[in-house]
Scaffold this motif. Structure first.
Motif, PDB file in Angstrom:
ATOM      1  N   LEU A  56       0.839  -1.204   0.000  1.00 41.70           N
ATOM      2  CA  LEU A  56       0.000   0.000   0.000  1.00 41.70           C
ATOM      3  C   LEU A  56       0.877   1.257   0.000  1.00 41.70           C
ATOM      4  O   LEU A  56       2.003   1.222   0.502  1.00 41.70           O
ATOM      5  CB  LEU A  56      -0.901   0.018   1.245  1.00 41.70           C
ATOM      6  N   PRO A  57       0.343   2.353  -0.520  1.00 44.68           N
ATOM      7  CA  PRO A  57       1.139   3.598  -0.535  1.00 44.68           C
ATOM      8  C   PRO A  57       1.148   4.280   0.823  1.00 44.68           C
ATOM      9  O   PRO A  57       0.764   5.448   0.972  1.00 44.68           O
ATOM     10  CB  PRO A  57       0.404   4.452  -1.585  1.00 44.68           C
ATOM     11  N   LEU A  58       1.611   3.531   1.829  1.00 42.89           N
ATOM     12  CA  LEU A  58       1.645   4.023   3.213  1.00 42.89           C
ATOM     13  C   LEU A  58       2.682   5.140   3.353  1.00 42.89           C
ATOM     14  O   LEU A  58       3.700   5.153   2.660  1.00 42.89           O
ATOM     15  CB  LEU A  58       2.028   2.849   4.124  1.00 42.89           C
ATOM     16  N   ARG A  59       2.439   6.070   4.299  1.00 43.67           N
ATOM     17  CA  ARG A  59       3.444   7.095   4.603  1.00 43.67           C
ATOM     18  C   ARG A  59       4.779   6.426   4.921  1.00 43.67           C
ATOM     19  O   ARG A  59       4.824   5.437   5.655  1.00 43.67           O
ATOM     20  CB  ARG A  59       2.997   7.872   5.857  1.00 43.67           C
ATOM     21  N   ASP A  60       5.871   6.977   4.401  1.00 43.45           N
ATOM     22  CA  ASP A  60       7.201   6.389   4.613  1.00 43.45           C
ATOM     23  C   ASP A  60       7.519   6.221   6.099  1.00 43.45           C
ATOM     24  O   ASP A  60       8.098   5.232   6.515  1.00 43.45           O
ATOM     25  CB  ASP A  60       8.284   7.272   3.967  1.00 43.45           C
ATOM     26  N   ASP A  61       7.126   7.210   6.898  1.00 40.95           N
ATOM     27  CA  ASP A  61       7.500   7.154   8.319  1.00 40.95           C
ATOM     28  C   ASP A  61       6.692   6.108   9.098  1.00 40.95           C
ATOM     29  O   ASP A  61       6.991   5.834  10.249  1.00 40.95           O
ATOM     30  CB  ASP A  61       7.367   8.540   8.970  1.00 40.95           C
ATOM     31  N   LEU A  62       5.668   5.518   8.488  1.00 39.44           N
ATOM     32  CA  LEU A  62       4.922   4.462   9.176  1.00 39.44           C
ATOM     33  C   LEU A  62       5.341   3.063   8.715  1.00 39.44           C
ATOM     34  O   LEU A  62       4.969   2.061   9.317  1.00 39.44           O
ATOM     35  CB  LEU A  62       3.405   4.639   8.941  1.00 39.44           C
ATOM     36  N   ARG A  63       6.155   2.999   7.646  1.00 36.58           N
ATOM     37  CA  ARG A  63       6.590   1.695   7.127  1.00 36.58           C
ATOM     38  C   ARG A  63       7.416   0.951   8.161  1.00 36.58           C
ATOM     39  O   ARG A  63       8.275   1.528   8.808  1.00 36.58           O
ATOM     40  CB  ARG A  63       7.428   1.877   5.853  1.00 36.58           C
ATOM     41  N   GLY A  64       7.110  -0.343   8.341  1.00 43.42           N
ATOM     42  CA  GLY A  64       7.890  -1.173   9.258  1.00 43.42           C
ATOM     43  C   GLY A  64       7.513  -1.001  10.716  1.00 43.42           C
ATOM     44  O   GLY A  64       8.060  -1.663  11.588  1.00 43.42           O
ATOM     45  N   GLN A  65       6.557  -0.100  10.995  1.00 42.16           N
ATOM     46  CA  GLN A  65       6.184   0.096  12.397  1.00 42.16           C
ATOM     47  C   GLN A  65       5.188  -0.972  12.858  1.00 42.16           C
ATOM     48  O   GLN A  65       4.443  -1.528  12.068  1.00 42.16           O
ATOM     49  CB  GLN A  65       5.554   1.477  12.569  1.00 42.16           C
ATOM     50  N   HIS A  66       5.206  -1.211  14.170  1.00 44.90           N
ATOM     51  CA  HIS A  66       4.266  -2.179  14.738  1.00 44.90           C
ATOM     52  C   HIS A  66       3.209  -1.456  15.564  1.00 44.90           C
ATOM     53  O   HIS A  66       3.532  -0.534  16.301  1.00 44.90           O
ATOM     54  CB  HIS A  66       5.012  -3.180  15.616  1.00 44.90           C
ATOM     55  N   PRO A  67       1.946  -1.874  15.451  1.00 42.98           N
ATOM     56  CA  PRO A  67       0.894  -1.219  16.230  1.00 42.98           C
ATOM     57  C   PRO A  67       0.959  -1.591  17.709  1.00 42.98           C
ATOM     58  O   PRO A  67       1.614  -2.579  18.063  1.00 42.98           O
ATOM     59  CB  PRO A  67      -0.391  -1.768  15.607  1.00 42.98           C
ATOM     60  N   TYR A  68       0.298  -0.803  18.569  1.00 43.79           N
ATOM     61  CA  TYR A  68       0.140  -1.159  19.987  1.00 43.79           C
ATOM     62  C   TYR A  68      -0.459  -2.554  20.030  1.00 43.79           C
ATOM     63  O   TYR A  68      -1.445  -2.835  19.336  1.00 43.79           O
ATOM     64  CB  TYR A  68      -0.807  -0.156  20.656  1.00 43.79           C
ATOM     65  N   GLY A  69       0.149  -3.444  20.817  1.00 46.26           N
ATOM     66  CA  GLY A  69      -0.308  -4.829  20.681  1.00 46.26           C
ATOM     67  C   GLY A  69      -0.293  -5.662  21.938  1.00 46.26           C
ATOM     68  O   GLY A  69       0.175  -6.785  21.914  1.00 46.26           O
ATOM     69  N   ALA A  70      -0.821  -5.132  23.069  1.00 49.84           N
ATOM     70  CA  ALA A  70      -0.942  -5.988  24.247  1.00 49.84           C
ATOM     71  C   ALA A  70      -1.838  -7.168  23.867  1.00 49.84           C
ATOM     72  O   ALA A  70      -2.912  -6.972  23.314  1.00 49.84           O
ATOM     73  CB  ALA A  70      -1.548  -5.203  25.401  1.00 49.84           C
ATOM     74  N   PRO A  71      -1.386  -8.421  24.142  1.00 51.75           N
ATOM     75  CA  PRO A  71      -2.194  -9.580  23.748  1.00 51.75           C
ATOM     76  C   PRO A  71      -3.600  -9.518  24.353  1.00 51.75           C
ATOM     77  O   PRO A  71      -3.768  -9.133  25.507  1.00 51.75           O
ATOM     78  CB  PRO A  71      -1.418 -10.762  24.340  1.00 51.75           C
ATOM     79  N   MET A  72      -4.610  -9.862  23.548  1.00 49.75           N
ATOM     80  CA  MET A  72      -5.988  -9.955  24.052  1.00 49.75           C
ATOM     81  C   MET A  72      -6.353 -11.432  24.038  1.00 49.75           C
ATOM     82  O   MET A  72      -6.697 -11.983  22.995  1.00 49.75           O
ATOM     83  CB  MET A  72      -6.942  -9.161  23.150  1.00 49.75           C
ATOM     84  N   LEU A  73      -6.227 -12.089  25.181  1.00 46.22           N
ATOM     85  CA  LEU A  73      -6.451 -13.532  25.247  1.00 46.22           C
ATOM     86  C   LEU A  73      -7.579 -13.828  26.226  1.00 46.22           C
ATOM     87  O   LEU A  73      -7.790 -13.095  27.194  1.00 46.22           O
ATOM     88  CB  LEU A  73      -5.168 -14.247  25.709  1.00 46.22           C
ATOM     89  N   ASP A  74      -8.288 -14.924  25.953  1.00 45.25           N
ATOM     90  CA  ASP A  74      -9.422 -15.283  26.797  1.00 45.25           C
ATOM     91  C   ASP A  74      -8.959 -16.279  27.859  1.00 45.25           C
ATOM     92  O   ASP A  74      -9.019 -17.485  27.661  1.00 45.25           O
ATOM     93  CB  ASP A  74     -10.515 -15.887  25.887  1.00 45.25           C
TER      94      ASP A  74
END
Ligand code: PMP
Length: 365
Positions: free
Chosen positions: A10-28
């Motif tokens: 996707l034509p994502l902004r260069d500064d967002l490439r390779g970044q990881h989202p906030y990701g605290a596990p959501m487990l049951d």
């Protein structure tokens, strides 16, 4: 093709490439002690009051809500005290959104924000999302931050925005007001906005002062709070700040119109009018927090002093393995990626016992 390869197309902004989202596990799993929620749930009387308030809003749901959320700002001001009124208050969908709006208004391209890691993991992500540069300050080896050191770093880097997290996530320890005052003064030349993130303030030990007491006469100081923790309302998404009135005026320039839904406003107002009931479990949580600190110390581990509803502890040789072994027992805690350390939320007495018993067995075996 994996998720990241697909995203890469996707034509994502260069500064967002390779970044990881906030990701605290959501487990049951049965015992959830990983994201510092209030695990007690909403008391019956507060639940009934919220239901009535929300029901009353349904009739007018075809209309946009009060864009100024005036009643909510009045209730927040009266909850905080310190001589504040609605002009000093602002709110959004979680304090994450409050912090994002602050960066939209006071950060942005060509500007910088500064935090003191280890600290709340969203600061750099909010900075990147708003195109704000992020500077990492340093703490002492024991994760403390002195007034002299913080002020010197702010003077040297002259950031546009500084985040002081107190009590700090993930370490749990509160900052002295001397640090806030010194950082504010150090930011005079650069006109730095100083944000004290007090998401966990209600859990502070007796005698730990809030930066609310410093607002008078400090127009660049902002104290951020949330109803996600002590108020047991993480699911309702209501964060807020107290500041000089002109800070709220700045945020009016960047917020989306009607950003707080009528349902959110009604829920938060009803909750604030029932704050005694909602906050009734805070003392019990503090008891469990202190119990965790003392039992972990007995196990030979090194918990940091905590003013919050969680405990950060060192002395764990393989945190990822201990985290996984606890999960196998149905107890989810947080591996914050710091060598030798883990973080656990103080839950009910039973949840806390499940964690402590599980950990003791893992360390013994
Ligand atoms: N600040 C700190 C220090 C936090 O730990 C959190 C939540 N984990 C937040 C802000 C954001 O919370 P919310 O958006 O739910 O108000």
């Amino acid at each position: 093709m994996d998720q990241f390869e697909r995203l890469g197309q996707l034509p994502l902004r260069d500064d967002l490439r390779g970044q990881h989202p906030y990701g605290a596990p959501m487990l049951d799993v049965p015992v959830l002690l990983n994201v510092n929620e209030n695990t007690f749930g909403v008391p019956a009387d507060a639940k009934a009051a919220i239901m009535d308030a929300v029901a009353a809003e349904l009739e007018g749901l075809n209309r946009y809500p009060d864009r100024e959320f005036t009643t909510l700002r009045q209730e927040l001001a009266s909850y905080l005290g310190h001589g504040l009124n609605e002009e000093n208050l602002w709110a959004a969908n979680g304090s994450n959104e409050v912090l994002q709006q602050l960066l939209q208004a006071f950060g942005g391209p060509g500007r910088t924000a500064m935090g003191f890691p280890p600290t709340y993991s969203m600061y750099p992500l909010l900075a990147s999302g708003t195109g704000t540069g992020y500077l990492e300050g340093v703490r002492a080896a024991d994760y403390s931050l002195s007034a002299e050191s913080a002020a010197e770093q702010v003077r040297r880097h002259a950031p546009n925005v500084v985040f002081l997290c107190s009590p700090n996530n993930p370490t749990g320890t509160a900052l002295g007001l001397d640090v806030v005052k010194a950082v504010y003064e150090a930011g005079e030349a650069s006109q730095t906005i100083v944000i004290v993130d007090e998401a966990y303030a209600e859990f502070s030990k007796t005698g730990t002062a809030s930066a609310l007491s410093l607002l008078e006469g400090r127009p660049r100081l902002v104290v951020s709070r949330t109803m996600s923790k002590a108020f047991a309302l993480a699911g309702a998404r209501l964060g807020y700040l107290a500041s000089a009135p002109e800070v709220a005026d700045a945020l009016r320039l960047v917020r989306l119109p009607y950003h707080l839904s009528a349902i959110t406003q009604a829920t938060a107002v009803a909750a604030l009018r029932n704050s005694t009931s909602l906050l009734a479990n805070v003392e019990q949580i503090k008891v469990q927090r202190d119990r965790i600190v003392s039992e972990l110390t007995d196990m030979g581990l090194t918990p940091a002093p905590s003013d919050s509803n969680f405990v950060f502890f060192g002395g764990i040789e393989k945190p990822a393995d201990v985290w996984a072994a606890l999960l196998a027992q149905g107890v989810l805690i947080r591996d914050v990626g710091i060598a030798g350390h883990l973080r656990v939320t103080a839950g009910t007495e039973a949840e806390t016992s499940a964690f402590l018993t599980g950990l003791r067995a893992i360390l013994a075996g």
